[in-house]
Design a protein around this motif. Structure first.
Motif, short mmCIF file in Angstrom:
data_model
loop_
_atom_site.label_atom_id
_atom_site.label_comp_id
_atom_site.label_asym_id
_atom_site.label_seq_id
_atom_site.Cartn_x
_atom_site.Cartn_y
_atom_site.Cartn_z
N SER A 44 48.34 65.73 49.84
CA SER A 44 47.50 64.89 48.98
C SER A 44 47.52 63.46 49.54
O SER A 44 48.37 63.11 50.35
CB SER A 44 48.02 64.91 47.54
N LEU A 45 46.55 62.67 49.12
CA LEU A 45 46.53 61.27 49.56
C LEU A 45 47.83 60.61 49.15
O LEU A 45 48.36 60.86 48.09
CB LEU A 45 45.35 60.53 48.92
N SER A 46 48.30 59.74 49.98
CA SER A 46 49.59 59.11 49.75
C SER A 46 49.42 57.77 49.02
O SER A 46 48.72 56.89 49.51
CB SER A 46 50.28 58.91 51.09
N PHE A 47 50.03 57.67 47.86
CA PHE A 47 50.07 56.42 47.09
C PHE A 47 51.53 56.18 46.73
O PHE A 47 52.30 57.12 46.57
CB PHE A 47 49.28 56.53 45.78
N SER A 48 51.90 54.92 46.56
CA SER A 48 53.28 54.68 46.12
C SER A 48 53.37 55.05 44.64
O SER A 48 52.42 54.89 43.88
CB SER A 48 53.67 53.22 46.34
N LYS A 49 54.53 55.56 44.25
CA LYS A 49 54.73 55.95 42.85
C LYS A 49 54.55 54.75 41.93
O LYS A 49 54.00 54.89 40.84
CB LYS A 49 56.12 56.56 42.67
N HIS A 50 55.01 53.60 42.36
CA HIS A 50 54.88 52.39 41.54
C HIS A 50 53.40 52.04 41.32
O HIS A 50 52.99 51.73 40.21
CB HIS A 50 55.63 51.22 42.18
N ILE A 58 41.32 56.69 40.92
CA ILE A 58 40.39 57.81 41.02
C ILE A 58 40.08 58.06 42.49
O ILE A 58 40.13 57.14 43.31
CB ILE A 58 39.08 57.60 40.22
N ILE A 59 39.78 59.30 42.78
CA ILE A 59 39.36 59.70 44.12
C ILE A 59 37.95 60.22 43.97
O ILE A 59 37.69 61.16 43.21
CB ILE A 59 40.30 60.78 44.70
N GLY A 64 36.74 58.42 48.72
CA GLY A 64 37.09 57.02 48.48
C GLY A 64 38.05 56.90 47.31
O GLY A 64 38.13 57.78 46.46
N VAL A 65 38.79 55.79 47.28
CA VAL A 65 39.76 55.56 46.22
C VAL A 65 39.39 54.27 45.50
O VAL A 65 39.08 53.26 46.12
CB VAL A 65 41.19 55.45 46.79
N LYS A 66 39.41 54.33 44.18
CA LYS A 66 39.21 53.15 43.35
C LYS A 66 40.37 53.10 42.36
O LYS A 66 40.87 54.14 41.94
CB LYS A 66 37.89 53.22 42.61
N LYS A 67 40.78 51.88 42.02
CA LYS A 67 41.88 51.77 41.08
C LYS A 67 41.65 50.63 40.11
O LYS A 67 40.86 49.73 40.37
CB LYS A 67 43.21 51.62 41.82
#
Length: 124
Positions: A44-50, A58-59, A64-67
């Motif tokens: 899966s795409l890698s994001f920090s847990k924090h 969202i993917i 693309g990724v938006k937050k």
């Protein structure tokens, strides 16, 4: 492919947000996956847990990724009931206000949900 929304299933605000957005998603365009499940998915795409627990991610179907504010704005754009409202959030300069407001609400969510966050799940 659907838009994937990653939410924290231990956070009351996240669960309430998911519940409201699911009611708006008449066309079933969004798949909601808890962070806890997403973190178990290999490749899966890698994001920090924090970061994942700090704001909604969202993917998009294109990968693309938006937050945060951008993620909320994009989700509202997808739903027929909130489409017109979402257009206002795309006006120039709205992120200048929207992003800090989103971050302030996320940072202070434990204050808004005192009765539901007594286990510390809303703190960052």
């Amino acid at each position: 492919m659907k838009t994937i929304a990653l939410y924290d299933e231990t956070c009351s605000l996240c669960k309430e947000t998911k519940k409201i957005f699911k009611k708006l998603d008449w066309l079933n365009k969004v798949e909601w996956i808890s962070l806890q499940e997403y973190e178990k998915i290999p490749d899966s795409l890698s994001f920090s847990k924090h970061d994942l627990r700090r704001e909604l991610h969202i993917i998009t179907p294109s990968g693309g990724v938006k937050k945060g504010y951008s993620a909320v704005r994009r989700l509202l754009f997808l739903f027929p009931a909130s489409f017109l409202i979402s257009l206002l959030l795309y006006l120039p300069l709205t992120p200048i206000l929207g992003d800090p407001i989103y971050k302030w609400i996320a940072k202070n969510r434990h204050k808004f949900l005192k009765k539901k966050c007594d286990d510390g799940s809303c703190s960052l």
